[in-house]
Design a protein around this motif. Structure first.
Motif, PDB file in Angstrom:
ATOM      1  N   ASP A   1      -4.622  54.866 -15.142  1.00 24.09           N
ATOM      2  CA  ASP A   1      -3.836  56.030 -14.740  1.00 24.09           C
ATOM      3  C   ASP A   1      -3.656  57.039 -15.860  1.00 24.09           C
ATOM      4  N   GLY A   2      -4.404  56.876 -16.949  1.00 28.23           N
ATOM      5  CA  GLY A   2      -4.293  57.804 -18.054  1.00 28.23           C
ATOM      6  C   GLY A   2      -3.093  57.567 -18.944  1.00 28.23           C
ATOM      7  N   SER A   3      -2.454  56.411 -18.808  1.00 24.98           N
ATOM      8  CA  SER A   3      -1.284  56.107 -19.625  1.00 24.98           C
ATOM      9  C   SER A   3      -1.671  55.973 -21.090  1.00 24.98           C
ATOM     10  N   PRO A   4      -0.740  56.237 -22.007  1.00 28.04           N
ATOM     11  CA  PRO A   4      -1.023  56.009 -23.419  1.00 28.04           C
ATOM     12  C   PRO A   4      -1.249  54.533 -23.693  1.00 28.04           C
ATOM     13  N   THR A   5      -1.921  54.244 -24.783  1.00 28.25           N
ATOM     14  CA  THR A   5      -2.231  52.850 -25.104  1.00 28.25           C
ATOM     15  C   THR A   5      -1.402  52.329 -26.270  1.00 28.25           C
ATOM     16  N   GLY A   6      -0.365  53.043 -26.652  1.00 24.89           N
ATOM     17  CA  GLY A   6       0.525  52.578 -27.704  1.00 24.89           C
ATOM     18  C   GLY A   6       1.969  52.802 -27.297  1.00 24.89           C
ATOM     19  N   TRP A   7       2.849  52.044 -27.895  1.00 18.10           N
ATOM     20  CA  TRP A   7       4.276  52.150 -27.589  1.00 18.10           C
ATOM     21  C   TRP A   7       5.059  51.683 -28.802  1.00 18.10           C
ATOM     22  N   PRO A   8       6.364  51.972 -28.864  1.00 16.46           N
ATOM     23  CA  PRO A   8       7.149  51.550 -30.030  1.00 16.46           C
ATOM     24  C   PRO A   8       7.071  50.049 -30.257  1.00 16.46           C
ATOM     25  N   ALA A   9       7.091  49.654 -31.513  1.00 13.44           N
ATOM     26  CA  ALA A   9       7.005  48.237 -31.851  1.00 13.44           C
ATOM     27  C   ALA A   9       8.233  47.471 -31.379  1.00 13.44           C
ATOM     28  N   GLU A  10       9.354  48.143 -31.228  1.00  7.97           N
ATOM     29  CA  GLU A  10      10.527  47.569 -30.582  1.00  7.97           C
ATOM     30  C   GLU A  10      10.928  48.494 -29.443  1.00  7.97           C
ATOM     31  N   THR A  11      11.244  47.914 -28.304  1.00 10.94           N
ATOM     32  CA  THR A  11      11.590  48.687 -27.125  1.00 10.94           C
ATOM     33  C   THR A  11      13.083  48.586 -26.832  1.00 10.94           C
ATOM     34  N   PHE A  12      13.665  49.737 -26.483  1.00 12.10           N
ATOM     35  CA  PHE A  12      15.053  49.845 -26.054  1.00 12.10           C
ATOM     36  C   PHE A  12      15.067  50.577 -24.711  1.00 12.10           C
ATOM     37  N   PRO A  13      16.183  50.552 -23.975  1.00 13.51           N
ATOM     38  CA  PRO A  13      16.261  51.341 -22.747  1.00 13.51           C
ATOM     39  C   PRO A  13      15.915  52.807 -22.989  1.00 13.51           C
ATOM     40  N   GLY A  14      15.057  53.341 -22.132  1.00 11.26           N
ATOM     41  CA  GLY A  14      14.584  54.715 -22.277  1.00 11.26           C
ATOM     42  C   GLY A  14      13.262  54.829 -23.004  1.00 11.26           C
ATOM     43  N   TYR A  15      12.797  53.748 -23.652  1.00 17.34           N
ATOM     44  CA  TYR A  15      11.534  53.763 -24.378  1.00 17.34           C
ATOM     45  C   TYR A  15      10.383  53.349 -23.453  1.00 17.34           C
ATOM     46  N   ALA A  16       9.169  53.667 -23.871  1.00 16.63           N
ATOM     47  CA  ALA A  16       7.971  53.218 -23.169  1.00 16.63           C
ATOM     48  C   ALA A  16       7.628  51.794 -23.581  1.00 16.63           C
ATOM     49  N   ALA A  17       7.068  51.051 -22.633  1.00 20.76           N
ATOM     50  CA  ALA A  17       6.648  49.671 -22.896  1.00 20.76           C
ATOM     51  C   ALA A  17       5.644  49.267 -21.820  1.00 20.76           C
ATOM     52  N   PRO A  18       4.838  48.237 -22.077  1.00 21.76           N
ATOM     53  CA  PRO A  18       3.904  47.789 -21.043  1.00 21.76           C
ATOM     54  C   PRO A  18       4.592  46.909 -20.011  1.00 21.76           C
TER      55      PRO A  18
ATOM     56  N   VAL B   1      20.826  57.459 -15.447  1.00 24.49           N
ATOM     57  CA  VAL B   1      20.895  56.217 -14.672  1.00 24.49           C
ATOM     58  C   VAL B   1      20.024  55.131 -15.283  1.00 24.49           C
ATOM     59  N   SER B   2      18.829  55.493 -15.740  1.00 26.20           N
ATOM     60  CA  SER B   2      17.900  54.472 -16.232  1.00 26.20           C
ATOM     61  C   SER B   2      18.372  53.793 -17.510  1.00 26.20           C
ATOM     62  N   ARG B   3      19.321  54.389 -18.209  1.00 21.72           N
ATOM     63  CA  ARG B   3      19.872  53.734 -19.401  1.00 21.72           C
ATOM     64  C   ARG B   3      20.931  52.694 -19.038  1.00 21.72           C
ATOM     65  N   LYS B   4      21.194  52.556 -17.742  1.00 20.15           N
ATOM     66  CA  LYS B   4      22.152  51.552 -17.275  1.00 20.15           C
ATOM     67  C   LYS B   4      21.498  50.519 -16.360  1.00 20.15           C
ATOM     68  N   THR B   5      20.206  50.683 -16.081  1.00 22.87           N
ATOM     69  CA  THR B   5      19.524  49.813 -15.120  1.00 22.87           C
ATOM     70  C   THR B   5      18.402  49.023 -15.770  1.00 22.87           C
ATOM     71  N   TYR B   6      18.539  48.747 -17.066  1.00 23.32           N
ATOM     72  CA  TYR B   6      17.475  48.008 -17.749  1.00 23.32           C
ATOM     73  C   TYR B   6      17.503  46.522 -17.406  1.00 23.32           C
ATOM     74  N   ASN B   7      18.645  46.016 -16.947  1.00 27.57           N
ATOM     75  CA  ASN B   7      18.744  44.639 -16.465  1.00 27.57           C
ATOM     76  C   ASN B   7      19.271  44.655 -15.036  1.00 27.57           C
ATOM     77  N   ALA B   8      18.799  43.697 -14.228  1.00 26.98           N
ATOM     78  CA  ALA B   8      19.243  43.548 -12.848  1.00 26.98           C
ATOM     79  C   ALA B   8      19.744  42.122 -12.650  1.00 26.98           C
ATOM     80  N   ARG B   9      20.984  41.984 -12.216  1.00 26.18           N
ATOM     81  CA  ARG B   9      21.555  40.660 -11.985  1.00 26.18           C
ATOM     82  C   ARG B   9      20.876  40.021 -10.770  1.00 26.18           C
ATOM     83  N   SER B  10      20.367  38.805 -10.938  1.00 24.30           N
ATOM     84  CA  SER B  10      19.654  38.151  -9.844  1.00 24.30           C
ATOM     85  C   SER B  10      20.563  37.890  -8.647  1.00 24.30           C
ATOM     86  N   GLU B  11      21.864  37.728  -8.890  1.00 22.40           N
ATOM     87  CA  GLU B  11      22.793  37.434  -7.805  1.00 22.40           C
ATOM     88  C   GLU B  11      23.001  38.622  -6.871  1.00 22.40           C
ATOM     89  N   THR B  12      22.801  39.839  -7.373  1.00 25.84           N
ATOM     90  CA  THR B  12      23.102  41.038  -6.573  1.00 25.84           C
ATOM     91  C   THR B  12      21.924  42.002  -6.453  1.00 25.84           C
TER      92      THR B  12
END
Length: 226
Positions: A23-40, A73-84
């Protein structure tokens, strides 16, 4: 809750037989990922093979009305509780559509408060140089530009009974952990239906992990994984 981890590199993913997206995505990303960052993220690909795509860590729900709301919103949705996860407005649509993803990683970081202050720990799946965390992915379309933004969230389960993960975070905090998978399990989970995923989540807290204190890496945003 996981906010910070070390993604696998493209070379490591290729060594596992996982192909890159077209899809033309970049092939590199930050060595550490945080919410809002790119990652595979790893998803089912053509011909039954697994492929990786670059996406935003922190799921952007389809109902976001503009880029500003999507970023917030995406900085608050990096984890999803399996129960809900099947009920929450941010996650229920991709859950119903079985849009599973795996975030390939080398380790993740959590704060241990046993010394009365936060000490950063590095944690990994025992005997697995590369492993993955199960999650959900979706695509949000920017109404202003028409651009599709791919993003993902990582599922969590209760960790009260896990020998290592129950030591993380403040004593009064609920203990949570990611659903961690060896590479040999990725395809099976990505092809499962919702009922099988829910059944399997109950076993997630039994994985064997290794961990130790680890100082923060200097300027992780400036380091790219290739």
């Amino acid at each position: 809750m996981c906010t910070n981890y070390t993604p696998a590199t493209p070379a490591q993913l290729l060594s596992l037989g996982i192909i890159g997206g077209s899809d033309g995505s970049p092939t590199g990303w930050p060595a550490e990922t945080f919410p809002g960052y790119a990652a595979p993220m790893v998803v089912p690909g053509p011909g039954g093979r697994l492929q990786w795509r670059v996406a935003r860590y922190g799921l952007v729900p389809r109902w976001c009305q503009d880029r500003r709301q999507a970023d917030t919103v995406s900085r608050k949705t990096y984890n999803a509780r399996s129960e809900t996860v099947a009920l929450k407005p941010s996650f229920r649509q991709p859950w119903r559509e079985r849009r599973w993803a795996v975030a390939p990683m080398l380790d993740f970081f959590e704060p241990c408060w046993e010394a009365g202050r936060a000490v950063r720990w590095r944690i990994c799946l025992e005997n697995e140089p590369v492993f993955g965390a199960l999650g959900l992915h979706d695509t949000w379309v920017d109404p202003l530009t028409g651009e599709g933004v791919q993003s993902f969230s990582l599922l969590t389960v209760n960790a009260d009974a896990h020998g290592l993960m129950r030591r993380m975070h403040r004593p009064q905090d609920e203990k949570r952990m990611l659903v961690l998978l060896a590479p040999s399990e990725w395809g099976r989970w990505l092809g499962a239906d919702a009922a099988h995923v829910l059944d399997g989540l109950g076993q997630a807290a039994g994985v064997r992990l290794a961990g130790a204190p680890a100082p923060r890496r200097a300027d992780p945003q400036q380091l790219l994984a290739f």
